[in-house]
Design an enzyme around this catalytic site. Structure first.
Site, short mmCIF file in Angstrom:
data_model
loop_
_atom_site.label_atom_id
_atom_site.label_comp_id
_atom_site.label_asym_id
_atom_site.label_seq_id
_atom_site.Cartn_x
_atom_site.Cartn_y
_atom_site.Cartn_z
N ARG A 189 29.15 -94.41 -54.06
CA ARG A 189 28.59 -93.30 -54.84
C ARG A 189 29.61 -92.87 -55.87
NH1 ARG A 189 28.76 -89.19 -52.16
NH2 ARG A 189 29.35 -89.87 -50.09
N GLY A 206 23.46 -98.50 -53.38
CA GLY A 206 22.49 -97.74 -52.57
C GLY A 206 22.49 -96.23 -52.73
N GLY A 207 23.65 -95.62 -52.52
CA GLY A 207 23.72 -94.15 -52.56
C GLY A 207 23.34 -93.58 -53.91
N LYS A 212 20.18 -89.73 -50.65
CA LYS A 212 21.04 -88.58 -50.97
C LYS A 212 20.40 -87.71 -52.06
CE LYS A 212 24.31 -90.03 -48.22
NZ LYS A 212 24.55 -89.36 -46.93
N GLY A 225 31.84 -91.25 -38.35
CA GLY A 225 31.24 -91.77 -37.12
C GLY A 225 29.88 -91.20 -36.76
N THR A 265 26.94 -92.41 -37.50
CA THR A 265 26.06 -93.50 -37.09
C THR A 265 26.37 -93.94 -35.66
OG1 THR A 265 25.91 -94.18 -39.39
CG2 THR A 265 25.21 -95.79 -37.74
N SER A 289 31.09 -101.92 -47.54
CA SER A 289 29.93 -102.82 -47.45
C SER A 289 28.94 -102.26 -46.44
CB SER A 289 30.38 -104.23 -47.07
OG SER A 289 31.13 -104.21 -45.87
N TYR A 315 34.13 -92.70 -29.59
CA TYR A 315 32.97 -93.59 -29.40
C TYR A 315 32.11 -93.13 -28.22
CZ TYR A 315 35.47 -96.27 -32.86
OH TYR A 315 36.12 -96.63 -34.00
C1 OXD Z 1 27.43 -91.21 -47.16
C2 OXD Z 1 26.38 -92.16 -46.74
O1 OXD Z 1 28.22 -91.52 -48.05
O2 OXD Z 1 25.64 -91.84 -45.81
O3 OXD Z 1 27.46 -90.10 -46.60
O4 OXD Z 1 26.28 -93.24 -47.33
MN MN Z 2 25.85 -89.79 -45.28
#
Ligand code: OXD
Ligand code: MN
Length: 602
Positions: free
Chosen positions: A73, A202-203, A210, A255, A257, A378, A503
């Protein structure tokens, strides 16, 4: 130029106007069908835009490489274009709308010639849910279309639902010439419009994510009385079937995700917990008639960071990305599979790196630094529904009820592993003052705190002072507001090593959080909030170093008083827009830390 006609007059006129400006050779409506998806995949592959991967090992998967100048981004090229600068606030880049439209129009003009303009009707949130918002993205990138098909609900059901309604976000994207000098990501919240040009990352270009779901939606949410947040949503199920949901905000790359889909640790296996993943990045939350906060994940996919993803850090994701996934900027192996730094298994001997160059294990650049196979940012784009822990409520029009809101940062010394705030207002203060220390991998002075309120710094589409006010108001609307907690997985010991393994072990902390919500576990009161006593966290089979838990739960008054100085400076940037209640929280914390002495004044 081919034309399509839409029954919706506003949509029809807008598509015609944008096409007249961008001058595509053709216009194609994305209907959401599998047949169209297959055709587009073949077309994109024939153009060399995506590379089909080994169909046996990675069925339905593709690799894409972005321009090397276009891998993340671009916050400095991202603008909130409100008529009054004050409405964008002191944190956002601002441009007057007319100037922004004029600047971008010069780049968009003729930018799609020789290309097709795809019209993607999409819904953020289940089609027709009271939570959901419709957008239409026009783009000249098949890569964008294929990603949007994973990340959002697209096609005819959305168009039919929209009908003649004029309420949709007008999203225009063109790769143009992918020139960073001619790149702009523009948000016009007052026109419900997004224009993004000159990028393929993507972003910047999956405009439902976003741009719509955070920047435009946060603006809508403030007007309409709900919350659009940069949060994961997860459910924790107990053996008796009770599921409680948590919404958690951490800055990018902390973290979210991994936490959203954690597999319970060995030590807690006997307790029979099960985790349900609702979302890993965005939460839209509304107060319902029961007086509590309900949330949906508006997305249907994960756009996750690849490096570091492996069977230890995130086994559920490893399973998710085995099919129907688009990989961006990773290493291509000779067998047509992919690899990234920190992936499972052996480091491959050779491959094609993220820039399309031949790569060999151990390769170094002229300065002796390792040449990475995959870019550190990536990504993979993959459907939520493929995740083994995916919630069964993803399409539920009502979402899930939130028991706890969790904020977190990356602090080496200051913040304890977890604390519960005293009440909603104190919780908003803890979110508003969230911060992360820069690591060696980030630009700027190492150890310096980057304030990132509610992890929304790059994503709040309006004045952040007004955003804090909105959060305070939301608390007043709920008779059963979630409790607010703060966590820090990143505290280090004297040797600089992390004290907490993180984790999957983080479930132990979530267990305390949810037990607090249920009133079934104790705590100790400290100046910064309620902390667990050492015995309150289940440490079965954890084998932490001697004294580590004490260190993880320590509150150092001197450090917190120092922290208050930084908070004060940060708060001052909002001037009169900072709600007085947050200054009161500031003074109250100061008083608790000094054992009753008055605060230091603004
Ligand atoms: C971020 C994303 O940058 O989710 O927050 O890609
Ligand atoms: Mn995000």
């Amino acid at each position: 130029m081919g034309r399509i006609t839409f029954e919706n007059k506003v949509l029809n006129d807008w598509v015609a106007e944008m096409a007249a400006m961008c001058r595509p050779d053709d216009i194609e409506l994305i209907d959401g069908s599998q047949e169209q998806k297959k055709t587009l995949e073949s077309k994109s592959a024939a153009m060399g835009e995506i590379i089909p991967l080994n169909p046996k090992e990675l069925p339905g998967c593709f690799l894409h490489r972005t321009n090397p100048n276009d891998v993340a981004r671009t916050e400095h090229l991202t603008f909130i274009c409100t008529r009054k600068q004050h409405d964008a606030g002191p944190i956002n880049n601002w441009m007057p709308p007319q100037q922004a439209y004029d600047k971008a129009r010069a780049i968009f003009t003729g930018a799609m010639s020789g290309r097709t303009m795809y019209v993607i009707p999409f819904s953020m949130g289940p089609v027709g849910s009271p939570f959901s918002k419709v957008g239409v993205e026009l783009t000249d990138s098949i890569y964008v279309v294929l990603n949007m098909m994973i990340m959002t609900r697209v096609g005819l059901p959305v168009l039919n639902f929209l009908g003649k309604n004029n309420e949709f976000t007008k999203c225009l994207h063109s790769k143009a010439d992918l020139n960073i000098e001619r790149r702009l990501i523009l948000h016009f919240p007052e026109d419900n419009t997004i224009w993004s040009v000159g990028s393929g990352y993507g972003g910047n270009v999956l405009l439902g994510k976003k741009c719509l779901s955070l920047r435009i939606a946060s603006h809508m949410a403030a007007r309409e009385g709900w919350l659009a947040e940069h949060m994961l949503i997860m459910g924790v199920e107990r053996p008796n079937g009770q599921i409680q949901y948590i919404a958690a905000a951490f800055p990018s790359a902390c973290g979210k995700t991994n936490l959203a889909m954690l597999v319970p640790p060995e030590g807690l296996k006997r307790k029979g917990y099960r985790v349900w993943t609702v979302g890993d990045d965005i939460a839209w939350m509304r107060v319902d008639t029961d007086g509590s906060l309900w949330a949906v994940n508006p997305e249907t996919g994960f756009f996750g960071v690849a490096p570091g993803t492996n069977s230890k850090t995130n086994p559920n994701m490893v399973e998710t990305i085995k099919r129907n996934t688009i990989f961006t900027n990773v290493l291509l192996k000779p067998d047509g599979t992919v690899w990234w730094e920190g992936a499972d298994g052996e480091i491959p001997e050779s491959g094609i790196d993220w820039q399309g160059r031949p790569w060999k294990r151990g390769a170094q650049d002229a300065d002796g630094r390792p040449v990475l196979g995959a870019h550190p940012n990536s990504r993979f784009t993959t459907p939520v529904a493929q995740c083994p822990s995916a919630t069964f409520r993803l399409e539920h029009h009502h979402g899930v009820p939130i028991s706890a809101v969790v904020f977190g940062g990356r602090r080496q010394h200051l913040a304890p592993l977890v604390y519960e705030t005293f009440n909603w207002r104190h919780g908003v203060f803890s979110g508003a003052t969230m911060g992360s220390e820069r690591t060696a991998a980030q630009y700027g002075k190492q150890g310096e705190v980057r304030r990132d309120p509610m992890a929304m710094l790059p994503f709040c589409g309006y004045n952040m002072g007004h955003y804090f006010r909105h959060w305070l108001n939301m608390g007043k609307k709920m008779s059963k507001a979630p409790r607010i907690f703060h966590v820090n997985w990143f505290r280090t010991g004297a040797d600089g090593k992390f004290l907490w393994p993180g984790y999957r072990e983080n479930l132990r902390v979530l267990e305390w959080i949810l037990d607090r919500c249920n009133g079934t576990v104790g705590c100790q009161k400290t100046p910064i909030g309620y902390l667990p006593r050492t015995k309150d966290i289940d440490m079965t089979k954890l084998n932490l170093a001697e004294g580590a838990i004490k260190k993880l739960l320590a509150v150092n008054r001197k450090d917190w008083l120092e922290e208050l100085k930084g908070i004060k400076e940060f708060f001052k940037t909002f001037g009169d827009d900072l709600p007085e209640e947050l200054w009161q929280e500031y003074y109250a914390l100061h008083k608790r830390l000094t054992g009753g002495r008055a605060g230091t004044g603004k």
